[in-house]
Design a protein around this motif. Structure first.
Motif, PDB file in Angstrom:
ATOM      1  N   ARG A 290     148.886 -12.727 127.282  1.00 21.17           N
ATOM      2  CA  ARG A 290     147.750 -13.568 127.658  1.00 21.17           C
ATOM      3  C   ARG A 290     148.140 -14.511 128.786  1.00 21.17           C
ATOM      4  O   ARG A 290     147.362 -14.724 129.717  1.00 21.17           O
ATOM      5  CB  ARG A 290     147.250 -14.350 126.457  1.00 21.17           C
ATOM      6  CG  ARG A 290     146.044 -15.185 126.795  1.00 21.17           C
ATOM      7  CD  ARG A 290     145.283 -15.511 125.580  1.00 21.17           C
ATOM      8  NE  ARG A 290     144.692 -14.267 125.103  1.00 21.17           N
ATOM      9  CZ  ARG A 290     143.466 -14.179 124.638  1.00 21.17           C
ATOM     10  NH1 ARG A 290     142.718 -15.229 124.559  1.00 21.17           N
ATOM     11  NH2 ARG A 290     142.991 -13.033 124.227  1.00 21.17           N
TER      12      ARG A 290
ATOM     13  N   SER B  94     148.352 -12.638 132.106  1.00 21.18           N
ATOM     14  CA  SER B  94     147.124 -11.988 132.563  1.00 21.18           C
ATOM     15  C   SER B  94     146.113 -12.995 133.097  1.00 21.18           C
ATOM     16  O   SER B  94     144.950 -12.660 133.305  1.00 21.18           O
ATOM     17  CB  SER B  94     146.506 -11.157 131.439  1.00 21.18           C
ATOM     18  OG  SER B  94     146.086 -11.994 130.381  1.00 21.18           O
TER      19      SER B  94
ATOM     20  N   ASN C  28     142.084 -12.974 132.427  1.00 20.70           N
ATOM     21  CA  ASN C  28     141.355 -11.805 132.908  1.00 20.70           C
ATOM     22  C   ASN C  28     141.480 -10.725 131.833  1.00 20.70           C
ATOM     23  O   ASN C  28     142.563 -10.180 131.615  1.00 20.70           O
ATOM     24  CB  ASN C  28     141.943 -11.331 134.237  1.00 20.70           C
ATOM     25  CG  ASN C  28     141.173 -10.188 134.840  1.00 20.70           C
ATOM     26  OD1 ASN C  28     140.439  -9.496 134.159  1.00 20.70           O
ATOM     27  ND2 ASN C  28     141.345  -9.991 136.128  1.00 20.70           N
ATOM     28  N   ALA C  29     140.384 -10.408 131.159  1.00 17.76           N
ATOM     29  CA  ALA C  29     140.399  -9.459 130.044  1.00 17.76           C
ATOM     30  C   ALA C  29     140.829  -8.065 130.496  1.00 17.76           C
ATOM     31  O   ALA C  29     141.521  -7.364 129.759  1.00 17.76           O
ATOM     32  CB  ALA C  29     139.027  -9.403 129.386  1.00 17.76           C
ATOM     33  N   GLU C  30     140.443  -7.663 131.689  1.00 16.83           N
ATOM     34  CA  GLU C  30     140.831  -6.339 132.191  1.00 16.83           C
ATOM     35  C   GLU C  30     142.338  -6.262 132.409  1.00 16.83           C
ATOM     36  O   GLU C  30     142.965  -5.256 132.071  1.00 16.83           O
ATOM     37  CB  GLU C  30     140.093  -6.026 133.493  1.00 16.83           C
ATOM     38  CG  GLU C  30     138.608  -5.798 133.300  1.00 16.83           C
ATOM     39  CD  GLU C  30     137.900  -5.530 134.620  1.00 16.83           C
ATOM     40  OE1 GLU C  30     138.571  -5.362 135.656  1.00 16.83           O
ATOM     41  OE2 GLU C  30     136.658  -5.496 134.596  1.00 16.83           O
ATOM     42  N   ALA C  31     142.921  -7.304 132.952  1.00 22.35           N
ATOM     43  CA  ALA C  31     144.373  -7.329 133.160  1.00 22.35           C
ATOM     44  C   ALA C  31     145.098  -7.339 131.819  1.00 22.35           C
ATOM     45  O   ALA C  31     146.108  -6.649 131.647  1.00 22.35           O
ATOM     46  CB  ALA C  31     144.767  -8.541 133.987  1.00 22.35           C
ATOM     47  N   GLU C  32     144.585  -8.077 130.858  1.00 21.69           N
ATOM     48  CA  GLU C  32     145.199  -8.132 129.534  1.00 21.69           C
ATOM     49  C   GLU C  32     145.151  -6.769 128.854  1.00 21.69           C
ATOM     50  O   GLU C  32     146.138  -6.314 128.275  1.00 21.69           O
ATOM     51  CB  GLU C  32     144.479  -9.174 128.678  1.00 21.69           C
ATOM     52  CG  GLU C  32     145.118  -9.423 127.351  1.00 21.69           C
ATOM     53  CD  GLU C  32     144.444 -10.531 126.578  1.00 21.69           C
ATOM     54  OE1 GLU C  32     144.896 -10.798 125.458  1.00 21.69           O
ATOM     55  OE2 GLU C  32     143.466 -11.129 127.068  1.00 21.69           O
ATOM     56  N   ASP C  33     144.026  -6.090 128.943  1.00 21.26           N
ATOM     57  CA  ASP C  33     143.911  -4.748 128.357  1.00 21.26           C
ATOM     58  C   ASP C  33     144.851  -3.762 129.033  1.00 21.26           C
ATOM     59  O   ASP C  33     145.462  -2.919 128.376  1.00 21.26           O
ATOM     60  CB  ASP C  33     142.470  -4.245 128.448  1.00 21.26           C
ATOM     61  CG  ASP C  33     141.527  -4.982 127.526  1.00 21.26           C
ATOM     62  OD1 ASP C  33     142.014  -5.614 126.563  1.00 21.26           O
ATOM     63  OD2 ASP C  33     140.307  -4.931 127.776  1.00 21.26           O
ATOM     64  N   TYR C  34     144.977  -3.862 130.348  1.00 21.15           N
ATOM     65  CA  TYR C  34     145.867  -2.971 131.092  1.00 21.15           C
ATOM     66  C   TYR C  34     147.313  -3.150 130.636  1.00 21.15           C
ATOM     67  O   TYR C  34     148.018  -2.173 130.402  1.00 21.15           O
ATOM     68  CB  TYR C  34     145.742  -3.238 132.595  1.00 21.15           C
ATOM     69  CG  TYR C  34     146.704  -2.423 133.421  1.00 21.15           C
ATOM     70  CD1 TYR C  34     146.432  -1.089 133.692  1.00 21.15           C
ATOM     71  CD2 TYR C  34     147.876  -2.978 133.911  1.00 21.15           C
ATOM     72  CE1 TYR C  34     147.323  -0.324 134.437  1.00 21.15           C
ATOM     73  CE2 TYR C  34     148.760  -2.229 134.655  1.00 21.15           C
ATOM     74  CZ  TYR C  34     148.482  -0.906 134.917  1.00 21.15           C
ATOM     75  OH  TYR C  34     149.368  -0.156 135.649  1.00 21.15           O
TER      76      TYR C  34
ATOM     77  N   GLN D  19     147.856  -1.586 127.273  1.00 19.72           N
ATOM     78  CA  GLN D  19     147.784  -0.122 127.268  1.00 19.72           C
ATOM     79  C   GLN D  19     149.083   0.528 127.754  1.00 19.72           C
ATOM     80  O   GLN D  19     149.383   1.658 127.377  1.00 19.72           O
ATOM     81  CB  GLN D  19     146.635   0.356 128.137  1.00 19.72           C
ATOM     82  CG  GLN D  19     145.282   0.082 127.548  1.00 19.72           C
ATOM     83  CD  GLN D  19     144.165   0.415 128.524  1.00 19.72           C
ATOM     84  OE1 GLN D  19     144.411   0.842 129.644  1.00 19.72           O
ATOM     85  NE2 GLN D  19     142.937   0.203 128.094  1.00 19.72           N
TER      86      GLN D  19
END
Length: 45
Positions: A13, A16, A23-29, A32
């Motif tokens: 967190r 990101s 940034n939720a997209e960066a955190e998800d990336y 993954q």
């Protein structure tokens, strides 16, 4: 894998953040990437 992600959740967190906001997209990336890497690892050796 879930234990690892939970352990590093604060670091993920923190890294990101974009302009001080998460940034939720960066955190998800970032989450993954280790999941995808485990499928590339060969366990048969």
């Amino acid at each position: 894998m879930n234990a690892v992600l939970l352990h590093y959740a604060g670091y993920i967190r923190s890294f990101s953040k974009v302009n001080g906001q998460v940034n939720a997209e960066a955190e998800d990336y970032v989450k993954q990437q280790p999941i995808a890497a485990q499928f590339k690892f060969r366990y048969d050796r």
